[in-house]
Design a protein around this motif. Structure first.
Motif, short mmCIF file in Angstrom:
data_model
loop_
_atom_site.label_atom_id
_atom_site.label_comp_id
_atom_site.label_asym_id
_atom_site.label_seq_id
_atom_site.Cartn_x
_atom_site.Cartn_y
_atom_site.Cartn_z
N SER A 46 73.14 11.43 117.31
CA SER A 46 73.13 10.25 118.81
C SER A 46 71.79 10.19 119.28
O SER A 46 71.10 11.19 118.92
CB SER A 46 74.06 11.16 119.68
OG SER A 46 73.50 12.37 120.07
N VAL A 47 71.87 9.38 120.08
CA VAL A 47 70.40 9.34 120.66
C VAL A 47 70.52 9.04 122.32
O VAL A 47 71.29 7.94 122.59
CB VAL A 47 69.56 8.00 120.29
CG1 VAL A 47 68.30 7.70 121.24
CG2 VAL A 47 69.39 8.10 118.61
N SER A 65 72.92 -0.62 120.48
CA SER A 65 72.94 -0.36 118.90
C SER A 65 71.75 0.81 118.60
O SER A 65 70.68 0.63 119.10
CB SER A 65 72.87 -1.62 118.20
OG SER A 65 72.60 -1.28 116.74
N LYS A 66 72.19 1.47 117.90
CA LYS A 66 71.09 2.76 117.20
C LYS A 66 70.79 2.24 115.87
O LYS A 66 70.04 2.82 115.00
CB LYS A 66 71.43 4.07 117.20
CG LYS A 66 72.00 4.53 118.76
CD LYS A 66 71.16 4.28 119.66
CE LYS A 66 71.40 4.97 121.08
NZ LYS A 66 72.43 4.04 121.71
N VAL A 111 67.28 3.26 114.48
CA VAL A 111 67.05 4.49 113.95
C VAL A 111 67.69 4.74 112.54
O VAL A 111 67.01 5.14 111.75
CB VAL A 111 67.77 5.45 115.04
CG1 VAL A 111 67.62 6.89 114.61
CG2 VAL A 111 67.29 5.33 116.34
N ILE A 122 66.72 -1.78 121.61
CA ILE A 122 65.73 -0.49 121.05
C ILE A 122 64.87 -1.50 119.94
O ILE A 122 63.69 -1.44 119.91
CB ILE A 122 66.45 0.43 120.57
CG1 ILE A 122 67.17 1.13 121.61
CG2 ILE A 122 65.55 1.41 119.88
CD1 ILE A 122 68.04 2.51 121.25
#
Length: 711
Positions: A157-158, A405-406, A409, A706
């Motif tokens: 997670s972030v 959205s990650k 990463v 991001i």
């Protein structure tokens, strides 16, 4: 480094003399908050850690649990979690990279082969340049180290929150495979056995890392504390992984400990103390990469990629041969004894061999007195909610860096190396194929600081339930958990009160769910000039299911949409309030959490289930947006804004071809009709008297905040 006056007096009374400089430094590090848990250990008895499937519980380098055997042989999973918070502020790349290396070696020390990593990351506001700098460096460090050692990073997670501006958190978890025959622990077995150091040469990096991690970060930490940060070498770590396997293959290891906090002094003293034994160590026998290192430097340096093994005398030569095969350094540094923990040193001066440490091992490892600190109970805010425009609220929540959205990463991580990854990052939980047992191993990790900041006790319960629901959404039953408990300065009563509340909340929900908390890590003094961090209980939870085939997140366009689970009737801690302003009490959690989780897993496993997605951060607004693709859309009706943005965990949206089967499987759990999946690639939401429509491309652009900022 300096030993406090009360601790100095206690040590002097035990030894009957003043401690030597090396002894004082060793006690200062091993009795630090980071190593001894002086403020947190009195609270940790709240956790239940025992169950029939728990093989090794808290206290070792990692925990070990057995898996159900669906089709195959009995298999154990080693699991652990570690924090590398302060180092990642000072040097985000090396701080995060060595955090990965350290937790992987914790798994190695149990005789296990590492098969997956998760990372849970917390930074200041994404709009701040310094937060983005830390974020980019940490992700790069994790990616470079994990990819190089061949261990996939499959989930995590972030989170972004102003409370982490002066003190980011980097929490990394790892799981590995081991069998009963290969299991090793960190408990020394027999006097006369040799202590062998294998791995990188010892340098001066990381000196005082344990004590550094037990203090608030200063404003000049990035320059002043740089020597306390270790430097990683993932290619040596990969060799160490394979050498460890070879040593276990030939049954050459009696006990093992990773060299982490407090370096050789920490690992070797804890190893013998757990066995009720002592050691005699020649510090100058340690292979070194820098000239003229002092006894104290050799003892406390936290140079990476090193393991301490207990080895039978007759096996020492074979261990050295295997180390040489993998181009690793190897030193016989001493032996296990029945006496004290003794370290000697001989340098080029004419003084001869000197005894620099001579203390009882158990007193050194376990003798630190616990702190009795005042605690102020946290309170919840009263209701003060905004009247926001639906379009503006939807865009703000869906485009928030916390819910966006990650992919930026996880696309930097190799998440498929090892060929076990059946459900990849971006889903509610990762799923790994444990073919040895015919089992799917589901992993979920993370916390939502907005929840625990708003209501530490209730928020921590919600974090545990959320991770369990993530597993259940993929058809897995929660099996065990480890936690990384992050807090600010415990000497502040309000901070310590919030920390105590997250411990109790996490313990109570895991107990309700019958999920043993088998290990973990505590990181306190996460305080800076910007203030304390929110109390942050990162949970890394595993679940098991028969087989590896789990329903996806994205809708197919062929079924009906249902929401399964209870709404909490409040918006406290929600992304909606964070974006639009206001406060509210935290939502009411389900009264029967175990039944909720069982229901979600049952629904996910129905043959008629086409897709499932957990409802939590961002509420239904984010869940439904994430289920839309260019090929399939959603047409849904939601009663009001509260229903759209409520973040109560323990719910899923399911796409099904048989709504009656879902209702039957749900039993007493609420099941609400939301609408239909479509084939037009559009999200259409009817909320009260308002309708909102977004194309898949527009949603993708919203959620790419991001990537748009950092690419």
């Amino acid at each position: 480094m300096s030993l406090s006056d009360p601790d100095h007096d206690l040590v002097a009374a035990e030894l009957g003399r003043d401690p030597t400089p090396a002894e004082a430094a060793l006690f200062e590090n091993l009795w630090s908050e980071h190593c001894a848990y002086r403020s947190s250990r009195p609270l940790l008895s709240a956790f239940d850690s025992e169950a029939d499937h728990v093989v090794v519980g808290p206290g070792d380098d990692a925990a070990v649990v057995s898996l159900p055997t669906y089709d195959g042989e009995e298999t154990y999973i080693a699991m652990g979690v570690e924090s590398h918070n302060h180092p990642s502020y000072v040097d985000p790349y090396d701080g995060a990279a060595t955090g990965v290396g350290g937790i992987v070696r914790d798994i190695l020390s149990m005789g296990a082969y590492p098969i997956a990593l998760t990372d849970s990351l917390y930074f200041g506001g994404f709009d701040r340049e310094h937060s983005r700098y830390l974020f980019e460096g940490v992700v790069e460090g994790i990616a470079d180290y994990g990819n190089a050692i061949g261990v996939p990073t499959v989930g995590g997670s972030v989170e972004f929150d102003e409370g982490y501006e002066g003190n980011p958190l980097v929490n990394v978890a790892c799981v590995g495979l081991v069998t009963e025959e290969r299991l090793v622990t960190a408990e020394a077995k027999r006097p006369g056995n040799k202590l062998v150091l294998v791995g990188n040469a010892t340098g001066r990096d990381g000196l005082g890392g344990a004590s550094f991690a037990s203090e608030d970060l200063s404003e000049d930490a990035e320059t002043e504390d740089r020597p306390a940060v270790q430097v990683g070498d993932p290619y040596t770590e990969k060799l160490l992984i394979e050498a460890n396997e070879a040593l276990i293959d030939e049954d050459l290891i009696r006990a093992a400990r990773d060299l982490g906090a407090a370096g050789l002094g920490g690992a070797s003293s804890e190893l013998v103390a757990k066995g009720g034994l002592g050691a005699e160590i020649e510090l100058d026998a340690v292979h070194q990469r820098e000239p003229n290192m002092s006894a104290l430097e050799i003892l406390l340096a936290e140079s990476q990629e090193r393991m301490c093994y207990e080895v039978r005398p007759e096996d020492v030569d074979r261990v050295a041969e295997i180390a040489d095969r993998y181009d690793l350094g190897c030193s016989v540094i001493g032996e296990v004894t029945e006496g004290n923990y003794v370290c000697t040193f001989e340098d080029d001066e004419p003084r001869g061999r000197e005894t620099v440490v001579d203390v009882p091992a158990e007193f050194l490892a376990d003798g630190a007195p616990m702190n009795d600190l005042p605690m102020t109970e946290p309170t919840q805010p009263s209701r003060d909610r905004p009247d926001a425009d639906l379009d503006a609220a939807f865009e703000a929540v869906v485009a928030s860096p916390n819910t966006a959205s990650k992919e930026w990463v996880y696309r930097q991580y190799d998440h498929e190396v090892g060929t076990r990854t059946a459900r990849r990052p971006g889903d509610d939980a990762a799923v790994l194929a444990i073919r040895e047992a015919g089992a799917g191993l589901a992993l979920s990790a993370g916390a939502i600081p907005a929840w625990t900041d708003a209501a530490p006790y209730e928020g921590a319960k919600a974090v545990a339930l959320e991770n369990a629901a993530n597993l259940a959404a993929k058809g897995a039953t929660p099996h065990a958990a480890v936690d990384c408990l992050n807090g600010g300065n415990p000497e502040k009563p309000d901070v310590y009160g919030g920390f105590g509340a997250i411990v109790d909340g996490l313990a109570d929900m895991c107990r309700d769910l019958s999920v043993p908390v088998v290990g973990g890590n505590v990181s306190l003094y996460n305080d800076s000039a910007a203030g304390p961090i929110p109390p942050t209980p990162t949970v890394a939870m595993i679940g098991v299911r028969e087989g590896y085939d789990a329903p996806p997140v994205g809708v197919t366009g062929e079924g009906t949409l249902l929401e399964v689970g209870e709404r909490g009737g409040a918006l406290g801690g929600s992304e909606y309030l964070a974006q639009m302003g206001g406060s509210d009490r935290f939502p009411t959690l389900p009264a029967d959490a175990p039944a909720v989780v069982e229901t979600l897993a049952t629904v996910a496993d129905l043959d008629s289930t086409l897709a499932t997605h957990d409802v939590s951060h961002g509420g239904l607004a984010v869940t439904l947006a994430e289920m839309v693709s260019a090929e399939a859309g959603v047409s849904a009706t939601v009663a009001d804004v509260e229903a759209l943005f409520d973040e109560t965990p323990g719910r899923v949206v399911v796409e099904t071809t048989d709504p009656d089967a879902v209702r039957e499987a749900a039993g007493d759990a609420p099941v609400r009709s939301l609408g239909e999946a479509t084939t037009d690639g559009t999200l259409t939401l009817s909320v009260g008297d308002t309708e909102l429509t977004r194309e898949a491309d527009a949603i993708r652009d919203l959620r790419a905040v991001i990537e748009a900022e950092l690419s």
